[in-house]
Design a protein around this motif. Sequence first.
Motif, PDB file in Angstrom:
ATOM      1  N   GLY A 290       0.785  -1.228   0.000  1.00  0.00           N
ATOM      2  CA  GLY A 290       0.000   0.000   0.000  1.00  0.00           C
ATOM      3  C   GLY A 290       0.814   1.273   0.000  1.00  0.00           C
ATOM      4  N   LYS A 291       2.087   1.174   0.247  1.00  0.00           N
ATOM      5  CA  LYS A 291       2.936   2.364   0.255  1.00  0.00           C
ATOM      6  C   LYS A 291       3.075   2.913  -1.160  1.00  0.00           C
ATOM      7  N   ARG A 292       3.162   4.251  -1.267  1.00  0.00           N
ATOM      8  CA  ARG A 292       3.382   4.899  -2.560  1.00  0.00           C
ATOM      9  C   ARG A 292       4.711   5.650  -2.542  1.00  0.00           C
ATOM     10  N   VAL A 293       5.419   5.569  -3.652  1.00  0.00           N
ATOM     11  CA  VAL A 293       6.672   6.301  -3.818  1.00  0.00           C
ATOM     12  C   VAL A 293       6.484   7.264  -4.977  1.00  0.00           C
ATOM     13  N   ASP A 294       6.547   8.565  -4.685  1.00  0.00           N
ATOM     14  CA  ASP A 294       6.328   9.575  -5.714  1.00  0.00           C
ATOM     15  C   ASP A 294       7.491   9.572  -6.708  1.00  0.00           C
ATOM     16  N   LEU A 295       7.161   9.550  -7.990  1.00  0.00           N
ATOM     17  CA  LEU A 295       8.163   9.492  -9.056  1.00  0.00           C
ATOM     18  C   LEU A 295       7.677  10.270 -10.264  1.00  0.00           C
ATOM     19  N   ASP A 296       8.632  10.687 -11.092  1.00  0.00           N
ATOM     20  CA  ASP A 296       8.316  11.372 -12.346  1.00  0.00           C
ATOM     21  C   ASP A 296       8.505  10.480 -13.567  1.00  0.00           C
ATOM     22  N   ALA A 297       9.382   9.488 -13.459  1.00  0.00           N
ATOM     23  CA  ALA A 297       9.619   8.572 -14.583  1.00  0.00           C
ATOM     24  C   ALA A 297      10.246   7.294 -14.043  1.00  0.00           C
ATOM     25  N   VAL A 298      10.028   6.220 -14.770  1.00  0.00           N
ATOM     26  CA  VAL A 298      10.584   4.921 -14.401  1.00  0.00           C
ATOM     27  C   VAL A 298      11.246   4.299 -15.625  1.00  0.00           C
ATOM     28  N   PHE A 299      12.423   3.734 -15.415  1.00  0.00           N
ATOM     29  CA  PHE A 299      13.121   3.016 -16.474  1.00  0.00           C
ATOM     30  C   PHE A 299      12.919   1.518 -16.286  1.00  0.00           C
ATOM     31  N   ILE A 300      12.839   0.834 -17.413  1.00  0.00           N
ATOM     32  CA  ILE A 300      12.669  -0.612 -17.389  1.00  0.00           C
ATOM     33  C   ILE A 300      13.302  -1.184 -18.649  1.00  0.00           C
ATOM     34  N   ARG A 301      13.828  -2.378 -18.555  1.00  0.00           N
ATOM     35  CA  ARG A 301      14.382  -3.077 -19.721  1.00  0.00           C
ATOM     36  C   ARG A 301      13.572  -4.362 -19.907  1.00  0.00           C
ATOM     37  N   PRO A 302      12.448  -4.278 -20.601  1.00  0.00           N
ATOM     38  CA  PRO A 302      11.603  -5.468 -20.736  1.00  0.00           C
ATOM     39  C   PRO A 302      12.227  -6.482 -21.692  1.00  0.00           C
ATOM     40  N   SER A 303      11.834  -7.719 -21.542  1.00  0.00           N
ATOM     41  CA  SER A 303      12.218  -8.713 -22.535  1.00  0.00           C
ATOM     42  C   SER A 303      11.407  -8.463 -23.802  1.00  0.00           C
ATOM     43  N   SER A 304      11.848  -9.024 -24.893  1.00  0.00           N
ATOM     44  CA  SER A 304      11.145  -8.832 -26.160  1.00  0.00           C
ATOM     45  C   SER A 304      11.234 -10.097 -26.991  1.00  0.00           C
ATOM     46  N   THR A 305      10.293 -10.234 -27.909  1.00  0.00           N
ATOM     47  CA  THR A 305      10.275 -11.356 -28.841  1.00  0.00           C
ATOM     48  C   THR A 305      10.129 -10.815 -30.255  1.00  0.00           C
ATOM     49  N   GLN A 306      10.502 -11.618 -31.225  1.00  0.00           N
ATOM     50  CA  GLN A 306      10.338 -11.219 -32.610  1.00  0.00           C
ATOM     51  C   GLN A 306       8.868 -10.934 -32.909  1.00  0.00           C
ATOM     52  N   HIS A 307       8.618  -9.796 -33.518  1.00  0.00           N
ATOM     53  CA  HIS A 307       7.237  -9.441 -33.866  1.00  0.00           C
ATOM     54  C   HIS A 307       6.679 -10.389 -34.914  1.00  0.00           C
ATOM     55  N   SER A 308       7.534 -10.856 -35.808  1.00  0.00           N
ATOM     56  CA  SER A 308       7.110 -11.788 -36.849  1.00  0.00           C
ATOM     57  C   SER A 308       7.789 -13.134 -36.627  1.00  0.00           C
ATOM     58  N   PRO A 309       7.042 -14.233 -36.695  1.00  0.00           N
ATOM     59  CA  PRO A 309       7.655 -15.557 -36.586  1.00  0.00           C
ATOM     60  C   PRO A 309       8.264 -16.038 -37.894  1.00  0.00           C
ATOM     61  N   LEU A 310       8.096 -15.273 -38.969  1.00  0.00           N
ATOM     62  CA  LEU A 310       8.466 -15.754 -40.299  1.00  0.00           C
ATOM     63  C   LEU A 310       9.973 -15.883 -40.529  1.00  0.00           C
ATOM     64  N   PRO A 311      10.822 -14.964 -40.024  1.00  0.00           N
ATOM     65  CA  PRO A 311      12.262 -15.190 -40.229  1.00  0.00           C
ATOM     66  C   PRO A 311      12.726 -16.532 -39.682  1.00  0.00           C
ATOM     67  N   ALA A 312      12.270 -16.893 -38.494  1.00  0.00           N
ATOM     68  CA  ALA A 312      12.639 -18.187 -37.917  1.00  0.00           C
ATOM     69  C   ALA A 312      12.061 -19.329 -38.735  1.00  0.00           C
ATOM     70  N   ALA A 313      10.810 -19.165 -39.202  1.00  0.00           N
ATOM     71  CA  ALA A 313      10.181 -20.219 -39.998  1.00  0.00           C
ATOM     72  C   ALA A 313      10.915 -20.457 -41.311  1.00  0.00           C
ATOM     73  N   LEU A 314      11.529 -19.405 -41.849  1.00  0.00           N
ATOM     74  CA  LEU A 314      12.286 -19.525 -43.093  1.00  0.00           C
ATOM     75  C   LEU A 314      13.706 -20.035 -42.860  1.00  0.00           C
ATOM     76  N   GLY A 315      14.094 -20.207 -41.604  1.00  0.00           N
ATOM     77  CA  GLY A 315      15.396 -20.764 -41.293  1.00  0.00           C
ATOM     78  C   GLY A 315      16.444 -19.763 -40.859  1.00  0.00           C
ATOM     79  N   CYS A 316      16.078 -18.489 -40.707  1.00  0.00           N
ATOM     80  CA  CYS A 316      17.051 -17.488 -40.256  1.00  0.00           C
ATOM     81  C   CYS A 316      17.488 -17.811 -38.827  1.00  0.00           C
ATOM     82  N   GLU A 317      18.779 -17.703 -38.575  1.00  0.00           N
ATOM     83  CA  GLU A 317      19.283 -17.963 -37.233  1.00  0.00           C
ATOM     84  C   GLU A 317      18.839 -16.850 -36.286  1.00  0.00           C
ATOM     85  N   ILE A 318      18.330 -17.246 -35.134  1.00  0.00           N
ATOM     86  CA  ILE A 318      17.928 -16.324 -34.086  1.00  0.00           C
ATOM     87  C   ILE A 318      18.823 -16.601 -32.880  1.00  0.00           C
ATOM     88  N   LYS A 319      19.464 -15.574 -32.367  1.00  0.00           N
ATOM     89  CA  LYS A 319      20.341 -15.736 -31.210  1.00  0.00           C
ATOM     90  C   LYS A 319      19.981 -14.685 -30.171  1.00  0.00           C
TER      91      LYS A 319
END
Length: 301
Positions: free
Chosen positions: A219-248
């Motif tokens: 329930g505690k609140r911490v007043d802030l103006d901005a927050v940084f985050i480094r989210p994980s991400s995935t390929q937006h399109s599955p097609l490069p992998a489906a065509l055999g492109c290497e994903i690392k």
Amino acid sequence: MSLKQQYDVIIIGGSFAGLSAAMALGRSRRQVLIIDNNQPCNRQTPHSHNLIAHDGDTPASIKAKALEQVLAYNTVTLLENTVVKAERTPAGFVIGTADNQEFASAKLIFASGVKDELPPIPGLQECWGITLIHCPYCHGYEVSDKRLGAIANGDIAYHLAGLLPNWSTNLTIFTNGAVTLSEEQLAKLKEHNIPIIETPVRSLIHQQGVLSAIELSDGKRVDLDAVFIRPSSTQHSPLPAALGCEIKDGLIVVDELQRTTVPGIYAAGDNSTRFRALSMAIAAGTKAGAGVNWEILEERF
């Protein structure tokens, strides 16, 4: 399905990398089809920075101007659609769209970007790109000397703790659970008076994406103006992998000219680099366009 026109190059994705590639190819007098579903990852971002000649402009206005200039080349065509399939043929590639159209090309460029996977915390999606940000080089100056937070743990938290004080020393790390930093890392944060809060984050308190505080599970609140985050991400399109492109490590593997590991397929932009900035996407698109054109020249000379 009915097969439409044969193109020299089909570009999947029409944001900054895709448009940059299309301009290089349009100026090379190649028949180019750009297919874009108009879902760029920066669509909520109010202003773009760290891009000379466009510092402070909106991503939408920069893209609109770029699109106008690219489509001035009469060999370049834009189709607003989503690519749902792609396959190799003896002559190159055939791609299919969501409305059952098919298009053929000698070469493919994937400028399809990535999909960010934010933690399921209320308020994150609404603040993303506005006051929940990932890159201090793009957005740090605008929050200089303000109250900053970073939702991160382990090595990422340590990296941000060393990076962000250049913009503001009023920084709090929210690990959103038990700390996973090493003893040495914790000592360094203590040395620089950077507090760590382990209490899980319940929500971001905001008005239309403008942050005012982080609410914790107790329930505690911490007043802030901005927050940084480094989210994980995935390929937006599955097609490069489906065509055999290497994903690392979640990214399409490319060489210095943006060639993937599959002959005839190139990739540019966020889908193939950790450096997620407009300038980087534009540069990669130019390299991909030039690389594709040179490959066609070599094959047809």
